[in-house]
Scaffold this motif. Structure first.
Motif, short mmCIF file in Angstrom:
data_model
loop_
_atom_site.label_atom_id
_atom_site.label_comp_id
_atom_site.label_asym_id
_atom_site.label_seq_id
_atom_site.Cartn_x
_atom_site.Cartn_y
_atom_site.Cartn_z
N ARG A 1 0.84 -1.20 0.00
CA ARG A 1 0.00 0.00 0.00
C ARG A 1 0.88 1.26 0.00
N CYS B 1 -4.46 -2.80 -3.90
CA CYS B 1 -3.89 -1.49 -3.56
C CYS B 1 -3.92 -0.56 -4.78
N GLU C 1 -7.49 0.61 -5.21
CA GLU C 1 -7.86 1.57 -4.17
C GLU C 1 -7.25 2.95 -4.43
N GLU D 1 0.98 4.01 -2.99
CA GLU D 1 0.68 5.41 -2.69
C GLU D 1 1.79 6.33 -3.20
#
Length: 413
Positions: free
Chosen positions: A137, A193, A196, A141
């Motif tokens: 994650r 991930c 998302e 990001e």
């Protein structure tokens, strides 16, 4: 193929016929430009085996898709005669793939364009959590932030991990140098991930050395090789990969070429696999530092410490002796692989690249002396040339659907 790309490339009356004929050539054409094998339209025409007009239509469509640029008026080399062929270049502002790499000493994210070009990189993290979801994650990001900063279109994402990755599930079977649980569903977690984070395109995961070999074969020291063996040691452990007939060979379930568990010192160190004296523990950075009598420090990675010790202190007798010991172990392992696989080229990465630079003749002699094929003329042993080959290879996973069918892949990106 879209009709708006054709005018100007070929005559109006035959445009549709030529475009339809060239539809199946879009992917192969893009791969030729992507790997640097078709720098001009003339070369593209010859490589595809199509007419000049069809090659022109294909190049024009790839340009309309924002993937390449066609220079219709390149400068002619001094002394040349006739009109120079249109130059084909990758679009500098084109789409990118999100690439990520996780290793024992941290993780990193980058954006990689066609041609294996790093467009942007995020600052690396030096700690790896025991929860793979938390790590993946964080790296996604970081990649998403790069996409926001650059405003680039993303075709997909790939992650390189220091573990055998089983196919088709995408599970990391043995992340030995991470605290991750065996069998972690890395691809599934990574894909979630990516979704998302709002990143479009498919997500992939694979072994880091496999991806390094793929990148080097397309863009680096392995370019032009048909049967390529890659062996590398990064931050911990030793990995291997094989490209056969231009394709990455991963075996029936993604687990081929676990070369780290070849025994090269029967009385050597215990290995994580349960055996003793494997390449994984006899020829990696920790093994070198131990052989050189150095205590690993916490300030920088083991790989950096080992590389710097060789480069800065090779004249030290203890360091030279350690280099010779690891070269002999590595050479013994490579000789066994040569006997089995008969590659036309070997490339070495990580610390092994530094060992090759330090004493190339010794390594080549060990391989030649211990292998049947080596004695028949020798196998070229070269250093990997891409500084971030696992990251570039992770991007290649995401680029592959585009290379297979540019129109279909970009429609979903």
């Amino acid at each position: 193929m879209s009709g708006d790309a054709a005018p100007g490339a070929v005559g109006e009356g035959s445009t549709r016929t030529r475009l339809d004929r060239g539809r199946g050539a879009l992917g192969p054409a893009l791969e030729l430009v992507h790997t640097g094998r078709a720098p001009t339209r003339a070369v593209l025409t010859a490589e595809l085996g199509v007419t000049r007009a069809t090659a022109g239509a294909v190049a024009a469509e790839l340009e309309a898709l924002g993937l390449i640029r066609v220079d219709a008026r390149p400068g002619a080399p001094a002394g040349s005669q006739g009109r120079p062929s249109h130059r084909l270049e990758l679009a500098e502002d084109g789409p990118v793939a999100l690439a990520a790499q996780v290793h024992a000493d941290g993780f990193r994210a980058a954006l990689v364009g066609l041609g294996g070009r790093l467009v942007a990189t995020a600052p690396g993290c030096e700690t790896v959590d025991a929860d793979p979801a938390k790590v993946l994650r964080s790296v996604v990001e970081a990649g998403a932030e790069l996409l926001r900063e650059t405003g680039r279109r993303c075709v997909g994402a790939g992650v390189a991990v220091p573990s055998a990755v089983a196919e088709p599930e995408g599970t990391a079977l043995n992340p030995l140098h991470l605290a991750w649980p065996a069998g972690a569903p890395v691809r599934e977690i990574f894909a979630e991930c990516v979704r998302e984070a709002g990143i479009t395109g498919p997500a992939f995961a694979a072994n880091d050395v496999n991806l390094a070999a793929l990148a080097e074969h397309r863009h680096g020291a392995g370019r032009g090789s048909r049967d390529l063996l890659c062996v590398a040691t990064g931050h911990r452990g030793v990995g291997g990969a094989l490209v056969l007939d231009g394709r990455l060979h991963t075996g029936s379930s993604g687990l081929a070429l676990e070369v780290g568990h070849l025994t090269v010192n029967p009385e050597g160190r215990p290995c994580h696999c349960g055996s003793r004296g494997c390449l994984d523990v006899e020829a990696d950075p920790l093994a070198f530092l131990t052989a050189a009598g150095r205590d690993p420090g916490p300030e920088v990675s083991l790989l950096q410490q080992a590389n710097e010790l060789i480069r800065d202190h090779y004249a030290d007798p203890g360091v030279r002796t350690a280099v010779e010991a690891l070269v002999d172990r590595l050479g013994q392992g490579l000789a066994g692989l040569v006997n089995i696989l008969n590659p036309d080229r070997i490339i070495l990465g990580g610390l092994h690249r530094t060992l090759l630079d330090a004493d190339p003749e010794r390594l080549r002699a060990v391989v030649a002396d211990r292998s049947l094929w080596g004695q028949s003329g020798g196998v070229p042993i070269l250093a990997c040339t891409l500084d971030h080959n696992s990251l570039v290879g992770a991007a290649e996973l995401a680029w592959q659907p585009v290379l297979d069918d540019p129109i279909a892949a970009l429609a979903h990106a």
